[in-house]
Structures are given as structure tokens and as C-alpha cells.
Enzyme design. Structure first.
Site, mmCIF file in Angstrom:
data_model
loop_
_atom_site.group_PDB
_atom_site.id
_atom_site.type_symbol
_atom_site.label_atom_id
_atom_site.label_comp_id
_atom_site.label_asym_id
_atom_site.label_seq_id
_atom_site.Cartn_x
_atom_site.Cartn_y
_atom_site.Cartn_z
ATOM 1 N N HIS A 154 -6.440 -47.989 8.686
ATOM 2 C CA HIS A 154 -6.549 -46.730 8.503
ATOM 3 C C HIS A 154 -6.220 -45.794 9.548
ATOM 4 C CE1 HIS A 154 -8.271 -43.286 6.762
ATOM 5 N NE2 HIS A 154 -8.358 -43.620 5.522
ATOM 6 N N PRO A 155 -5.623 -44.836 9.302
ATOM 7 C CA PRO A 155 -5.139 -43.927 10.498
ATOM 8 C C PRO A 155 -6.238 -42.749 11.046
ATOM 9 C CG PRO A 155 -4.232 -43.132 8.474
ATOM 10 C CD PRO A 155 -4.808 -44.359 7.972
ATOM 11 N N CYS A 156 -7.394 -42.924 10.485
ATOM 12 C CA CYS A 156 -8.220 -41.646 10.690
ATOM 13 C C CYS A 156 -8.716 -41.602 12.347
ATOM 14 C CB CYS A 156 -9.429 -41.853 9.736
ATOM 15 S SG CYS A 156 -10.489 -43.176 9.965
ATOM 16 N N ASN A 157 -8.775 -42.758 12.722
ATOM 17 C CA ASN A 157 -9.151 -42.675 13.998
ATOM 18 C C ASN A 157 -7.830 -43.137 15.402
ATOM 19 O OD1 ASN A 157 -11.715 -42.399 13.783
ATOM 20 N ND2 ASN A 157 -12.124 -44.586 13.191
#
Length: 207
Positions: A154-157
Site C-alpha cells: 500500500h502506497p499511503c506511507n
């Protein structure tokens, strides 16, 4: 690239992809034209065959046994087919317009063609991944280009992660070097989470 947020533009991503492919010869550049879009989308792809790690008390059963059901995600014990010898990983690095960062997508299938469940994917990961927050890191999703079920980091961080390892001053001095280093550094951080090895020659280019 934005030095404030440590994101990357699509243009910079495509430049870095073209720079990275010759440095990491296991990665190949792929293109696809999506419906309703007259411009080709560029991404990186790599296929890897690895021996299956069955050392974690896996429950072995016959491939034709009803107990082997990939849809049975509530099963207390995940089973694997008796004839399993290796796992085929297909990795794709794709640009995210929403997060403005690269994203790692991949599929994982046993040597008989059956897809691995999420827990089975984690069971194949190296011990360095054991302290990672699994639920927020590796999730199942639909491949944005191919439309097939897959897993992704997941690219959120990603932007925050990159801000801790990159020097934004380099962007002003050498834009091309910054773009390439960005993708190499990102790949070096993400690879251990998905059971992917980065050649030592590539790591040397990060420094």
C-alpha cells in the site's frame, strides 16, 4: 519531483524506469494502452521462480482434495498442495496517480498454477518482514492495468518513507540522478517485504 512531499511525477517516474531497466537487467519495461486513453502506460515487470518455503508447519494435502480451497479464508489451517515445489512471482512496478509514488504489485502462484492466499504469501517472506504491520502493508487488490487479483504494498506511507532516506537537495543538483536514485532506494526498501532480491550492483549505485 516534489522535494516537499517526496513524491514523484509520472514524467519523472518514466524517466527513472528507463534509467533503472539497464541497471537491473532482471526488470523489463512493459507498455499498455488502457481503454479510453490514447497514451501508452509504462511500467516495469519481472518474473521470478523460487523454491517454496514449507518449513513453517504447513498442512500438506493433495491438490484435488476439497480441503485445499483458496476461497476458504476462515480456515484455521491453510493447506498447500502435495505436489508443490516452487512458487512463481510476477512483480510489477506501476505509477500511482493518486499517491504520486511507485507501487509494487505482484501475483504469487504455486507450481501447479493455484494462487497463494494472503497468509501463505506472508509465510514465504523472509524473517526481516516479521515485525512489519501486515494489515496496513500488504493487501489484496485488483491489478490497475491487467484487471486481475493481485497483492500490493500500500502506497499511503511511501512519501514519508522516502523523506527519511533521501536528501532533497540532490534534486536541484542532478535531476536525472535524483530520479534514478529515488526508484532504486524505493526498490531497496520494498523488495525485502515481497521476497525480492536486489542485485548488489544496483545497491552500489544508490550510494
Amino acid at each position: 519531483m516534489s522535494s516537499r512531499s517526496f513524491c514523484i511525477t509520472r514524467e519523472d517516474f518514466e524517466i527513472s524506469v528507463k534509467q533503472l531497466s539497464p541497471l537491473c537487467n532482471h526488470w523489463s519495461i512493459k507498455t499498455i494502452t488502457l481503454r479510453g486513453d490514447d497514451k501508452e502506460t509504462l511500467y516495469l515487470s519481472q518474473q521470478v521462480q523460487r523454491p517454496a518455503n514449507l518449513s513453517r508447519d504447513a498442512d500438506i494435502t493433495d491438490a484435488n482434495n476439497d480441503a485445499y480451497d483458496l476461497d476458504d479464508t476462515d480456515a484455521a489451517t491453510l493447506t498447500v498442495p502435495r505436489d508443490v515445489q516452487s512458487i512463481c512471482y510476477l512483480y510489477n512496478i506501476i505509477y500511482s496517480e493518486s499517491y504520486q509514488v511507485p507501487v509494487m504489485y505482484f501475483t504469487a502462484s504455486w507450481s501447479n498454477g493455484r494462487q497463494l492466499q494472503l497468509q501463505q504469501v506472508w509465510d514465504q517472506m523472509p524473517s526481516t518482514s516479521e515485525n512489519v504491520d501486515k494489515l496496513s502493508t500488504l493487501t489484496q487488490t485488483e491489478h490497475p492495468l491487467l484487471g486481475i487479483p493481485c497483492y500490493h504494498i500500500h502506497p499511503c506511507n511511501t512519501a514519508n518513507m522516502m523523506s527519511s532516506v533521501l536528501d532533497d537537495k540532490m534534486e536541484d543538483s542532478d535531476a536525472v540522478k535524483w530520479q534514478t536514485r529515488y526508484l532504486l532506494m524505493w526498490l531497496s526498501l520494498v523488495s525485502p517485504l515481497v521476497n525480492l532480491s536486489l542485485p548488489s550492483s544496483s545497491l552500489l549505485r544508490i550510494s
